[in-house]
Design a protein around this motif. Sequence first.
Motif, PDB file in Angstrom:
ATOM      1  N   LYS A  35       0.800  -1.230   0.000  1.00 31.61           N
ATOM      2  CA  LYS A  35       0.000   0.000   0.000  1.00 31.61           C
ATOM      3  C   LYS A  35       0.831   1.277   0.000  1.00 31.61           C
ATOM      4  N   ASP A  36       1.818   1.353   0.849  1.00 31.64           N
ATOM      5  CA  ASP A  36       2.569   2.594   1.028  1.00 31.64           C
ATOM      6  C   ASP A  36       3.921   2.599   0.331  1.00 31.64           C
ATOM      7  N   ASP A  37       4.131   1.642  -0.575  1.00 31.72           N
ATOM      8  CA  ASP A  37       5.429   1.585  -1.249  1.00 31.72           C
ATOM      9  C   ASP A  37       5.232   1.317  -2.735  1.00 31.72           C
ATOM     10  N   ASP A  76     -12.471   3.392  -9.700  1.00 29.94           N
ATOM     11  CA  ASP A  76     -13.543   2.737  -8.962  1.00 29.94           C
ATOM     12  C   ASP A  76     -13.800   3.468  -7.646  1.00 29.94           C
ATOM     13  N   ALA A  77     -14.944   4.127  -7.544  1.00 31.00           N
ATOM     14  CA  ALA A  77     -15.270   4.932  -6.365  1.00 31.00           C
ATOM     15  C   ALA A  77     -15.256   4.100  -5.083  1.00 31.00           C
ATOM     16  N   ASN A  78     -15.685   2.857  -5.167  1.00 35.12           N
ATOM     17  CA  ASN A  78     -15.736   2.005  -3.981  1.00 35.12           C
ATOM     18  C   ASN A  78     -14.359   1.564  -3.501  1.00 35.12           C
ATOM     19  N   SER A  79     -13.357   1.650  -4.356  1.00 37.03           N
ATOM     20  CA  SER A  79     -12.016   1.174  -4.007  1.00 37.03           C
ATOM     21  C   SER A  79     -11.065   2.284  -3.553  1.00 37.03           C
ATOM     22  N   ILE A  80     -11.481   3.552  -3.670  1.00 40.33           N
ATOM     23  CA  ILE A  80     -10.595   4.661  -3.298  1.00 40.33           C
ATOM     24  C   ILE A  80     -10.389   4.668  -1.787  1.00 40.33           C
ATOM     25  N   GLU A  92      -3.257  12.439  -6.667  1.00 33.80           N
ATOM     26  CA  GLU A  92      -2.917  11.022  -6.555  1.00 33.80           C
ATOM     27  C   GLU A  92      -4.050  10.276  -5.857  1.00 33.80           C
ATOM     28  N   PHE A  93      -4.674   9.364  -6.598  1.00 37.90           N
ATOM     29  CA  PHE A  93      -5.702   8.491  -6.046  1.00 37.90           C
ATOM     30  C   PHE A  93      -5.048   7.163  -5.690  1.00 37.90           C
ATOM     31  N   ILE A  94      -5.401   6.591  -4.555  1.00 38.92           N
ATOM     32  CA  ILE A  94      -4.966   5.243  -4.222  1.00 38.92           C
ATOM     33  C   ILE A  94      -6.224   4.402  -4.053  1.00 38.92           C
ATOM     34  N   GLU A  95      -6.242   3.296  -4.793  1.00 32.58           N
ATOM     35  CA  GLU A  95      -7.354   2.361  -4.729  1.00 32.58           C
ATOM     36  C   GLU A  95      -6.850   1.029  -4.183  1.00 32.58           C
ATOM     37  N   GLN A  96      -7.708   0.349  -3.438  1.00 30.98           N
ATOM     38  CA  GLN A  96      -7.378  -0.979  -2.938  1.00 30.98           C
ATOM     39  C   GLN A  96      -8.382  -1.958  -3.529  1.00 30.98           C
ATOM     40  N   TYR A  97      -7.855  -2.942  -4.295  1.00 31.21           N
ATOM     41  CA  TYR A  97      -8.716  -3.907  -4.971  1.00 31.21           C
ATOM     42  C   TYR A  97      -8.812  -5.243  -4.242  1.00 31.21           C
ATOM     43  N   PHE A 102      -2.991  -2.904  -4.885  1.00 26.52           N
ATOM     44  CA  PHE A 102      -3.223  -1.465  -4.786  1.00 26.52           C
ATOM     45  C   PHE A 102      -2.887  -0.811  -6.115  1.00 26.52           C
ATOM     46  N   ARG A 103      -3.658   0.216  -6.463  1.00 26.83           N
ATOM     47  CA  ARG A 103      -3.368   0.993  -7.676  1.00 26.83           C
ATOM     48  C   ARG A 103      -3.243   2.452  -7.274  1.00 26.83           C
ATOM     49  N   ILE A 104      -2.155   3.076  -7.706  1.00 25.45           N
ATOM     50  CA  ILE A 104      -2.019   4.518  -7.556  1.00 25.45           C
ATOM     51  C   ILE A 104      -2.217   5.132  -8.937  1.00 25.45           C
ATOM     52  N   THR A 105      -3.032   6.168  -8.990  1.00 19.24           N
ATOM     53  CA  THR A 105      -3.278   6.891 -10.229  1.00 19.24           C
ATOM     54  C   THR A 105      -2.839   8.332 -10.006  1.00 19.24           C
ATOM     55  N   LYS A 106      -1.777   8.715 -10.699  1.00 14.81           N
ATOM     56  CA  LYS A 106      -1.271  10.084 -10.605  1.00 14.81           C
ATOM     57  C   LYS A 106      -1.789  10.852 -11.812  1.00 14.81           C
ATOM     58  N   ILE A 107      -2.479  11.942 -11.536  1.00 20.83           N
ATOM     59  CA  ILE A 107      -3.050  12.760 -12.608  1.00 20.83           C
ATOM     60  C   ILE A 107      -2.395  14.133 -12.552  1.00 20.83           C
ATOM     61  N   ARG A 108      -1.867  14.557 -13.694  1.00 23.09           N
ATOM     62  CA  ARG A 108      -1.264  15.893 -13.810  1.00 23.09           C
ATOM     63  C   ARG A 108      -1.921  16.615 -14.971  1.00 23.09           C
ATOM     64  N   PHE A 109      -2.492  17.775 -14.650  1.00 23.29           N
ATOM     65  CA  PHE A 109      -3.114  18.604 -15.676  1.00 23.29           C
ATOM     66  C   PHE A 109      -2.142  19.712 -16.042  1.00 23.29           C
ATOM     67  N   HIS A 110      -1.878  19.896 -17.335  1.00 18.27           N
ATOM     68  CA  HIS A 110      -1.062  21.017 -17.808  1.00 18.27           C
ATOM     69  C   HIS A 110      -2.024  22.181 -18.031  1.00 18.27           C
TER      70      HIS A 110
END
Length: 113
Positions: A35-37, A76-80, A92-97, A102-110
């Motif tokens: 989760k944290d690594d 997935d809203a239920n997994s955040i 940065e969203f972290i989801e647990q499946y 675990f999935r980390i989704t990093k979003i960067r908007f220019h």
Amino acid sequence: MNSDETKQKVISFFENIEKYYGSKTEITIGISNVKDDFDAELTTWNLSEFTLQRSAYRKKGNKFMMEGNGLYFEIDANSIIDLKQPGRNKFEFIEQYSETVFRITKIRFHYKY
């Protein structure tokens, strides 16, 4: 979602996402069993770039979605379990499946403003 605080952050993110429509968007996804690594040795990474055109919430399945030229992406809203904002226009969203996925989704908007 894990906590009321996380839920409020996610709702706020998607309530304000329209300002990023038309912006170049980078989504970096990491899959890990810790989760944290999200270290490069323990994580599988993927990067996509697109211009954000629209977003929505899909009730069937409880998914947040973002769409652009040639890309459709869901969270997935239920997994955040967490949402952080490590910088301006960066999220940065972290989801647990499962217990060990675990999935980390990093979003960067220019974004110009």
